[in-house]
Design an enzyme around this catalytic site. Sequence first.
Site, mmCIF file in Angstrom:
data_model
loop_
_atom_site.group_PDB
_atom_site.id
_atom_site.type_symbol
_atom_site.label_atom_id
_atom_site.label_comp_id
_atom_site.label_asym_id
_atom_site.label_seq_id
_atom_site.Cartn_x
_atom_site.Cartn_y
_atom_site.Cartn_z
ATOM 1 N N LYS A 263 0.841 -1.194 0.000
ATOM 2 C CA LYS A 263 0.000 0.000 0.000
ATOM 3 C C LYS A 263 0.885 1.257 0.000
ATOM 4 C CE LYS A 263 -3.621 2.342 2.622
ATOM 5 N NZ LYS A 263 -2.893 3.606 2.796
ATOM 6 N N ARG A 264 2.003 1.163 0.696
ATOM 7 C CA ARG A 264 2.921 2.306 0.783
ATOM 8 C C ARG A 264 3.414 2.727 -0.608
ATOM 9 N NH1 ARG A 264 6.350 0.100 4.051
ATOM 10 N NH2 ARG A 264 5.069 0.297 5.890
#
Length: 504
Positions: A263-264
């Site tokens: 997600k980062r």
Amino acid sequence: MTKKVRVRFAPSPTGPLHIGGVRTALFNYLFAKKNGGDFILRIEDTDQNRYVEGAEDYIAASLNWCGIPFDEGIGKDKGFGPYRQSERKHLYKNYADQLIENGMAYYAFDTAEELDAHRKEHEKNGKTFIYNWHNRQKLKNSLSLPPEDVQTRLRAGEDYVIRFKSPQDESLKLKDIVRGEITVDTNILDDKVLFKSDGMPTYHLANIVDDHLMEITHVIRGEEWLPSLALHVLLYRAFGWDSPQFAHLPLILKPTGKGKLSKRDGDKLGFPVFPLEWKDPASGDVSRGYREEGYFPEAVVNFLALLGWNPGTDQEIFSKEELIRAFDLERVHKSGARFDPEKIKWFNHHYLQEKDDNILSAAFGELLQQKGIDTALPLPKIVSLVKERATFIADLWEQTSFFFEAPSSYNEKAVKKQWKEKTADIIKQLIPVLENVTDFSSATTEETVKTWIGENGFGFGQVMPPLRLALVGEMKGPHIFDITEILGKEESIARIRKAIDTLG
């Protein structure tokens, strides 16, 4: 007789479904459909501490949006349910007991503190603590303790786990459809925990029992489960069951650098990693989704299908039916597949061009309503003029906003370049010419204006760019006379007058 193909996608409801999970579901779906089989959704919620409200519904909604709905699962019971592991927990103890009875598992009473002390002792000596054949007789379990002691502990309700008894001195040959033959030395395997005294199985036991009872023929899952393959095959053997065939899919890698997509990475580079928008029930944080960002499900599916699989040809655009026909696990890559955010946009652009103008204009109409714009202009025609330059429905607004809102200002650079000293006089002379056009269609207006330009000895550069600037406010947009046709005579002339008044 060949068994009917049955595959399962078995996520944990611990948060939103990652795009890597969607690809695993997709490959299961394609394999099932290619082979006339069933695609099952099973929710693996044995870890109740990590359960997240709404995650289960999100998983089903994501699969439906992608156009890969499950054939069997919660709400679609085909006689193999229930499909939530938490509702099956009454089943697992019997199987754990069965392994103890046939000598393939044992009770272990070591406390967390005792095991931690062993770990630290090993670390101090530069070793790794593994609970298995080489030390199980020295630890606190039913293999090392007298039988009456074991029974006393069980009757007293002492905490225990049931561990699998890994075999010693065996060279285990495993088969994987993607990776070929794998050999594992059983001496390096630890005695994994299968069951806890709280009445819940661990993933390994529940997974094997459920796959067996649901008659799963092929287990297609991410490569992070490859280290568990030996244990799972040994468990099938311990129960005396036929093992399904296994296929471990390659990781989806970050767009740049090492490691798997997270997600980062999406947050940093500005793209979603979830199919649908997700609102975290605990923190309230909202994560972007492909649907809400304006991607078409068929673009997402086409893109994901080619991440770690290739058809053996140069073909890149596949309908779902074509993917089903072409899909083959033998053509899945062993190495990781790099995620390319620009490539998925390329797919979306393609699918937007393929869509019928009426369908696009309906979606565009919804966007206009959200902006408080109510219009009688012909949206399908407007869309057809600009869609070539659009990747998302939202791009249609950027390309066409001037149709719905007359320019309130004019691009400074364009004014400097196109609006000369004599421009206002020339454009003023154009107004009566336009007023006299009875058929204000694109072709007729174009012919009339070009004739007028020629007869008056003007250059096209003296008329056309300033006319576009007056109508649009900047140097963009489709063919100028397509714009005048859609705006109509009255609005076109009103915009020209306003530009003359404003720019002088």
